[in-house]
Design a protein around this motif. Structure first.
Motif, PDB file in Angstrom:
ATOM      1  N   LYS A 183       0.701  -1.042  -0.080  1.00  0.00           N
ATOM      2  CA  LYS A 183      -0.175  -0.004  -0.058  1.00  0.00           C
ATOM      3  C   LYS A 183       0.951   1.375   0.098  1.00  0.00           C
ATOM      4  O   LYS A 183       0.743   2.222  -0.792  1.00  0.00           O
ATOM      5  CB  LYS A 183      -0.784   0.075   1.171  1.00  0.00           C
ATOM      6  CG  LYS A 183      -2.214  -0.971   1.143  1.00  0.00           C
ATOM      7  CD  LYS A 183      -3.057  -0.755   2.372  1.00  0.00           C
ATOM      8  CE  LYS A 183      -4.196  -1.661   2.258  1.00  0.00           C
ATOM      9  NZ  LYS A 183      -5.327  -1.537   3.431  1.00  0.00           N
ATOM     10  N   VAL A 184       1.760   1.257   0.786  1.00  0.00           N
ATOM     11  CA  VAL A 184       2.741   2.470   1.241  1.00  0.00           C
ATOM     12  C   VAL A 184       3.538   2.686  -0.280  1.00  0.00           C
ATOM     13  O   VAL A 184       3.405   3.705  -0.826  1.00  0.00           O
ATOM     14  CB  VAL A 184       3.713   2.402   2.305  1.00  0.00           C
ATOM     15  CG1 VAL A 184       4.564   3.473   2.236  1.00  0.00           C
ATOM     16  CG2 VAL A 184       2.857   2.391   3.457  1.00  0.00           C
ATOM     17  N   ARG A 185       4.016   1.680  -0.788  1.00  0.00           N
ATOM     18  CA  ARG A 185       4.863   1.715  -2.015  1.00  0.00           C
ATOM     19  C   ARG A 185       3.939   2.235  -3.064  1.00  0.00           C
ATOM     20  O   ARG A 185       4.351   3.083  -3.934  1.00  0.00           O
ATOM     21  CB  ARG A 185       5.373   0.254  -2.573  1.00  0.00           C
ATOM     22  CG  ARG A 185       6.541   0.393  -3.579  1.00  0.00           C
ATOM     23  CD  ARG A 185       7.177  -0.713  -3.896  1.00  0.00           C
ATOM     24  NE  ARG A 185       6.400  -1.811  -4.173  1.00  0.00           N
ATOM     25  CZ  ARG A 185       6.877  -2.976  -4.557  1.00  0.00           C
ATOM     26  NH1 ARG A 185       8.200  -3.181  -4.752  1.00  0.00           N
ATOM     27  NH2 ARG A 185       6.119  -3.835  -5.328  1.00  0.00           N
ATOM     28  N   GLY A 186       2.897   1.711  -3.410  1.00  0.00           N
ATOM     29  CA  GLY A 186       2.054   2.164  -4.441  1.00  0.00           C
ATOM     30  C   GLY A 186       1.632   3.744  -4.267  1.00  0.00           C
ATOM     31  O   GLY A 186       1.604   4.296  -5.249  1.00  0.00           O
ATOM     32  N   PHE A 187       1.197   4.041  -2.833  1.00  0.00           N
ATOM     33  CA  PHE A 187       0.762   5.352  -2.793  1.00  0.00           C
ATOM     34  C   PHE A 187       2.042   6.279  -2.924  1.00  0.00           C
ATOM     35  O   PHE A 187       1.805   7.271  -3.690  1.00  0.00           O
ATOM     36  CB  PHE A 187       0.369   5.493  -1.158  1.00  0.00           C
ATOM     37  CG  PHE A 187       0.156   6.897  -1.010  1.00  0.00           C
ATOM     38  CD1 PHE A 187      -1.183   7.320  -0.838  1.00  0.00           C
ATOM     39  CD2 PHE A 187       1.031   7.876  -0.444  1.00  0.00           C
ATOM     40  CE1 PHE A 187      -1.492   8.765  -0.652  1.00  0.00           C
ATOM     41  CE2 PHE A 187       0.662   9.055   0.118  1.00  0.00           C
ATOM     42  CZ  PHE A 187      -0.415   9.515   0.017  1.00  0.00           C
ATOM     43  N   ALA A 188       3.220   5.795  -2.583  1.00  0.00           N
ATOM     44  CA  ALA A 188       4.482   6.877  -2.920  1.00  0.00           C
ATOM     45  C   ALA A 188       4.797   6.915  -4.357  1.00  0.00           C
ATOM     46  O   ALA A 188       5.162   8.106  -4.824  1.00  0.00           O
ATOM     47  CB  ALA A 188       5.614   6.076  -2.230  1.00  0.00           C
ATOM     48  N   GLU A 189       4.614   5.969  -5.078  1.00  0.00           N
ATOM     49  CA  GLU A 189       4.957   5.921  -6.470  1.00  0.00           C
ATOM     50  C   GLU A 189       3.764   6.742  -7.263  1.00  0.00           C
ATOM     51  O   GLU A 189       4.176   7.671  -8.169  1.00  0.00           O
ATOM     52  CB  GLU A 189       4.801   4.538  -7.128  1.00  0.00           C
ATOM     53  CG  GLU A 189       5.895   3.705  -6.855  1.00  0.00           C
ATOM     54  CD  GLU A 189       5.658   2.314  -7.536  1.00  0.00           C
ATOM     55  OE1 GLU A 189       4.357   1.737  -7.755  1.00  0.00           O
ATOM     56  OE2 GLU A 189       6.570   1.363  -7.536  1.00  0.00           O
ATOM     57  N   ARG A 190       2.421   6.818  -6.755  1.00  0.00           N
ATOM     58  CA  ARG A 190       1.496   7.769  -7.376  1.00  0.00           C
ATOM     59  C   ARG A 190       1.568   9.152  -6.973  1.00  0.00           C
ATOM     60  O   ARG A 190       1.620  10.158  -7.844  1.00  0.00           O
ATOM     61  CB  ARG A 190       0.051   7.059  -6.849  1.00  0.00           C
ATOM     62  CG  ARG A 190      -0.355   5.996  -7.369  1.00  0.00           C
ATOM     63  CD  ARG A 190      -1.921   5.896  -7.401  1.00  0.00           C
ATOM     64  NE  ARG A 190      -2.131   5.816  -5.651  1.00  0.00           N
ATOM     65  CZ  ARG A 190      -2.165   4.815  -4.991  1.00  0.00           C
ATOM     66  NH1 ARG A 190      -1.739   3.618  -5.481  1.00  0.00           N
ATOM     67  NH2 ARG A 190      -2.452   5.062  -3.594  1.00  0.00           N
TER      68      ARG A 190
END
Length: 445
Positions: A183-190
């Protein structure tokens, strides 16, 4: 001194910067989106340029449009405020390359502190305490699990390029870490265009204490006291006060000295904030991050030190000495800031809308920095902050009384707002005692 200043921001911080600049005889230029055309900061500037539609990406983060506005109006300097482009090293560098003055730290300092992992490593090398955590990004969930086993659960999963309380999650065990990592990695990429993830020890009962630093034109870095920022929802601040009721004089001295070392480690110039976690059980503190800009809560520092931080920023950017003697500065009294947001006071969900009534509190020791007025519309396009109520008293007890009175006197009808929450907080025994931590809001809810 700078002669003309473009303020690359909106709302209350744009008004705040414009106010000081005008007091100094500086010509001010506002940039605004189509959605903000009727807001007070637009008419209060000497000139105003529309830089695009409501979307921040096409207006307040539109570097080309902002630089065009600076060229069109003959601006000599750019102040980025907070948020938007304020911690964008590429933008800062471009401003300087265009022959303009950047009112903030240099691009190299912004870069150095913008990545949380790099910042942690720099601080550790400078002798600033850091929480146990990864020295390199956790490239896979397996790396994250291995780090967590070494650090010990619970852990904080953090976006390395994040800031402002965004891109953070707690994992109590391996199963939660599996879920939160993705979740955090996906949020950070976006959000940040960088999916790097940091794993750090999580402290269930901790206080959030930060230090205001100022890098002077001569290279000296000074600390202007600390601010307590532990009243938070979703890792984002609602109330700040100075000085912190948690620190002993010896703890304060250690914290301020560490903050100065942090600034010196990156050759810091201008205003910045060193944020730390403080463990009240042990008296230990750990570096959290450095905000390479002016903070939302800077007025509480101004209140207890009797200075104008925006003026100091402008003087440092112009290569001038500040108007106070750093060696003689002392903190007096107590100040509290309340962030009045367009959100419901229970779940803190955004509640934009038209402002039908807006009457700000007044009185000795009461200051309101607002971005709106009666008849304006709070749109869903930007942060929900409408105003900041800052109160000052001879001591903390007096400041709490003034805060309670100011909340009661603030007449606000239209958007949902969190004034009822502040009324509740000012009567809360835990807050009044001063012995509270970052979970106080969740306990109230």
């Amino acid at each position: 001194m700078i002669e003309s200043l473009l303020v690359a921001n909106r709302g209350e911080i744009a008004r705040r910067i414009i106010r000081t600049a005008r007091d100094l005889g500086i010509r001010t230029i506002a940039v605004y989106s189509e959605a903000d055309a009727e807001l007070p900061f637009v008419r209060e500037a000497d000139e105003a340029v529309c830089v695009g539609p409501a979307s921040p990406a096409h207006s307040y983060r539109n570097t080309e449009a902002i630089l065009d506005a600076a060229k069109q109006t003959g601006a000599q300097a750019i102040h980025p405020g907070y948020g938007f482009l304020s911690e964008n090293a590429d933008f800062a560098r471009t401003v300087v390359e265009h022959g303009l003055i950047w009112v903030g730290p240099g691009p190299d300092a912004i870069n150095a502190m913008g990545d949380k992992i790099n910042a942690r490593n720099l601080m550790a090398a400078a002798g600033v305490p850091v929480a146990p955590g990864t020295a390199d990004p956790a490239a896979t969930v397996e790396d994250a699990l291995a780090a967590a086993q070494e650090i010990g659960f619970p852990v904080m999963v953090k976006a390395a390029a994040g800031g402002g309380g965004m891109g953070m999650a707690v994992a109590e065990d391996a199963a939660q870490l599996n879920e939160q990592y993705e979740k955090v990695r996906g949020f950070a990429e976006r959000m940040f265009g960088d999916g790097s993830v940091l794993i750090e020890r999580y402290y269930p009962r901790v206080r959030h204490v930060e230090v205001q630093i100022l890098g002077l034109a001569d290279g000296t870095v000074i600390a202007l006291g600390e601010r307590e920022c532990s009243v938070q929802r979703r890792n984002q601040k609602l109330v700040e006060e100075s000085p912190s009721p948690a620190l002993t004089p010896e703890q304060r001295e250690r914290l301020l000295a560490a903050a100065v070392r942090a600034g010196e480690a990156v050759g810091y110039r201008n205003a910045g904030t060193v944020e730390c976690l403080f463990d009240p059980a042990t008296g230990d503190f750990f570096f959290l991050e450095m905000n390479t800009r002016l903070q939302v809560e800077h007025p509480v520092t101004e209140a207890v030190f009797g200075i104008d931080l925006v003026e100091a920023q402008l003087r440092v950017a112009a290569g001038l000495p500040v108007q106070f003697d750093p060696a003689a500065l002392t903190s007096r009294g107590h100040a509290i800031e309340l962030r009045v947001n367009a959100e419901d006071p229970k779940r803190f969900l955004p509640g934009p809308g038209a402002i039908k009534t807006w009457v700000e509190p007044t009185g000795e020791g009461v200051r309101v920095d607002s971005g709106y007025a009666e008849g304006n519309v709070v749109t869903p396009n930007y942060d929900s902050l409408m105003a900041k109520v800052i109160v000052y008293g001879a001591d903390r007890a007096e400041a709490i009384i003034k805060a309670k009175e100011a909340v009661a006197a603030f007449e606000l009808v239209g958007p949902k707002n969190n004034l009822p929450f502040f009324a509740e907080l000012m009567d809360n025994a835990e807050f009044i005692s001063g012995d509270y931590d970052t979970a106080i809001v969740s306990r109230m809810r």
